[in-house]
Design a protein around this motif. Structure first.
Motif, short mmCIF file in Angstrom:
data_model
loop_
_atom_site.label_atom_id
_atom_site.label_comp_id
_atom_site.label_asym_id
_atom_site.label_seq_id
_atom_site.Cartn_x
_atom_site.Cartn_y
_atom_site.Cartn_z
N PRO A 1 0.84 -1.15 -0.21
CA PRO A 1 -0.02 -0.01 0.04
C PRO A 1 1.01 1.21 -0.08
N GLY A 2 0.59 2.18 -1.07
CA GLY A 2 1.34 3.41 -0.95
C GLY A 2 2.44 3.23 -1.57
N GLU A 3 2.88 2.35 -2.36
CA GLU A 3 4.25 2.23 -2.85
C GLU A 3 4.03 2.35 -4.43
N ILE A 4 4.97 2.94 -4.80
CA ILE A 4 5.03 3.36 -6.44
C ILE A 4 6.36 2.73 -6.89
N VAL A 5 5.96 1.78 -7.76
CA VAL A 5 6.94 0.83 -8.13
C VAL A 5 7.09 0.90 -9.85
N ALA A 6 8.37 1.17 -10.38
CA ALA A 6 8.59 1.23 -11.84
C ALA A 6 8.81 -0.17 -12.29
N LEU A 7 8.10 -0.45 -13.47
CA LEU A 7 8.48 -1.74 -14.02
C LEU A 7 9.11 -1.39 -15.17
N LEU A 8 10.27 -1.73 -15.27
CA LEU A 8 11.45 -1.35 -16.31
C LEU A 8 11.48 -2.62 -17.30
N GLY A 9 11.57 -2.11 -18.43
CA GLY A 9 11.98 -3.19 -19.83
C GLY A 9 11.94 -2.52 -21.09
N PRO A 10 12.58 -3.15 -21.89
CA PRO A 10 12.35 -2.60 -23.38
C PRO A 10 11.01 -2.84 -24.05
N SER A 11 10.63 -1.89 -25.03
CA SER A 11 9.56 -2.45 -25.61
C SER A 11 9.56 -3.66 -26.20
N GLY A 12 8.39 -4.48 -25.96
CA GLY A 12 8.21 -5.77 -26.67
C GLY A 12 8.86 -6.79 -25.40
N SER A 13 8.98 -6.33 -24.22
CA SER A 13 9.55 -7.28 -22.97
C SER A 13 8.46 -7.98 -22.26
N GLY A 14 7.04 -7.28 -22.34
CA GLY A 14 6.07 -7.93 -21.68
C GLY A 14 5.39 -7.00 -20.76
N LYS A 15 5.84 -5.86 -20.54
CA LYS A 15 5.57 -4.93 -19.62
C LYS A 15 3.93 -4.83 -19.62
N SER A 16 3.41 -4.57 -20.91
CA SER A 16 1.77 -4.40 -21.03
C SER A 16 0.99 -5.68 -20.72
N THR A 17 1.75 -6.78 -21.22
CA THR A 17 1.10 -8.00 -20.82
C THR A 17 0.94 -8.43 -19.32
N MET A 18 2.18 -7.89 -18.56
CA MET A 18 1.97 -8.11 -17.06
C MET A 18 0.76 -7.24 -16.68
N LEU A 19 0.77 -5.73 -16.91
CA LEU A 19 -0.11 -5.13 -16.39
C LEU A 19 -1.58 -5.41 -17.03
#
Length: 231
Positions: free
Chosen positions: A41-59
């Protein structure tokens, strides 16, 4: 920056062994290969990775926006894999807010109405929804633009409205997918600073997908998606 000390509080989101694969041309492509993550709760986390690494899929997995995922996804203490479609819709509605690279504002409604809409869906009165929308938009410097439609707003202003809309129902977790990716560097920095300030002021947690190391450094913690797993 250090992550908030929340050791005795249940995480807002918990992933255990989350997987996702796609079939393409007879070949199985494994995008997520056993992702583990907790956001407090209250934590702001950056999900870092190049385009195509699966960040959108994870979200998409955390946002319960589509099926096909394996493993455990816990949202505010509820195991999403154990509830039906109506239950997943309720989890999204009651606990999550979303900001995308493109604002997806309703073009026929002004800034106030766009921020009121998710509140009305939740059952708030017109007056309550208007007061909350005005509060958020003014906090983002849009007090003079309340009655402007998206086409009358700049790109940065449109994204600020999208941020206000995401926070309108006081979500426990905001999922942001490259939220400033379509803005120039100066506007991107300003919008991100306002986003982080507002999220922290609201007490929400956030998971922000980005490929920008400089922007990621402004957040409480950075996790990196590499070959389908988090480093």
């Amino acid at each position: 920056m250090n992550s908030p000390a929340q050791t005795n509080i249940a995480p807002v989101v918990e992933l255990k062994g989350v997987t996702r694969s796609f079939e393409q041309g007879g070949v199985t492509i494994e995008v997520l290969r056993g992702v583990d993550l907790e956001v407090q709760p209250g934590e702001i986390v950056a999900l870092l990775g190049p385009s195509g690494s699966g960040k959108s899929t994870m979200l998409q997995a955390i946002g319960l926006l589509e099926g096909g995922f394996g493993g455990h996804i816990g949202i505010a203490g509820t195991a999403a894999e154990k509830v039906d479609a109506a239950g997943r819709t309720a989890l999204r509605r009651d606990h999550l807010g979303f900001v995308y690279q493109f604002h997806h504002l309703l073009p026929d409604f002004n800034a106030m109405e766009n921020v009121m809409m998710p509140q009305l869906v939740l059952g708030k009165s017109d007056g309550e929804a208007a007061d909350r929308a005005r509060e958020l938009l003014q906090a983002l410097g849009l007090g003079a633009r309340l009655d402007h439609r998206p086409s009358q707003l700049s790109g940065g202003e449109q994204q600020r409205v999208a941020v206000a809309r995401a926070l309108a129902n006081r979500p426990e977790l905001v999922l942001a997918d490259e939220p400033t990716g379509n803005l120039d560097e100066h506007t991107s920095d300003k919008v991100l600073e306002e986003f982080l300030r507002l999220v922290r002021g609201e007490g929400s947690a956030a998971l922000v997908a980005t490929h920008n190391e400089r922007l990621a450094a402004k957040m409480d913690r950075v996790v990196r998606l590499h070959e389908g797993k988090l480093d």
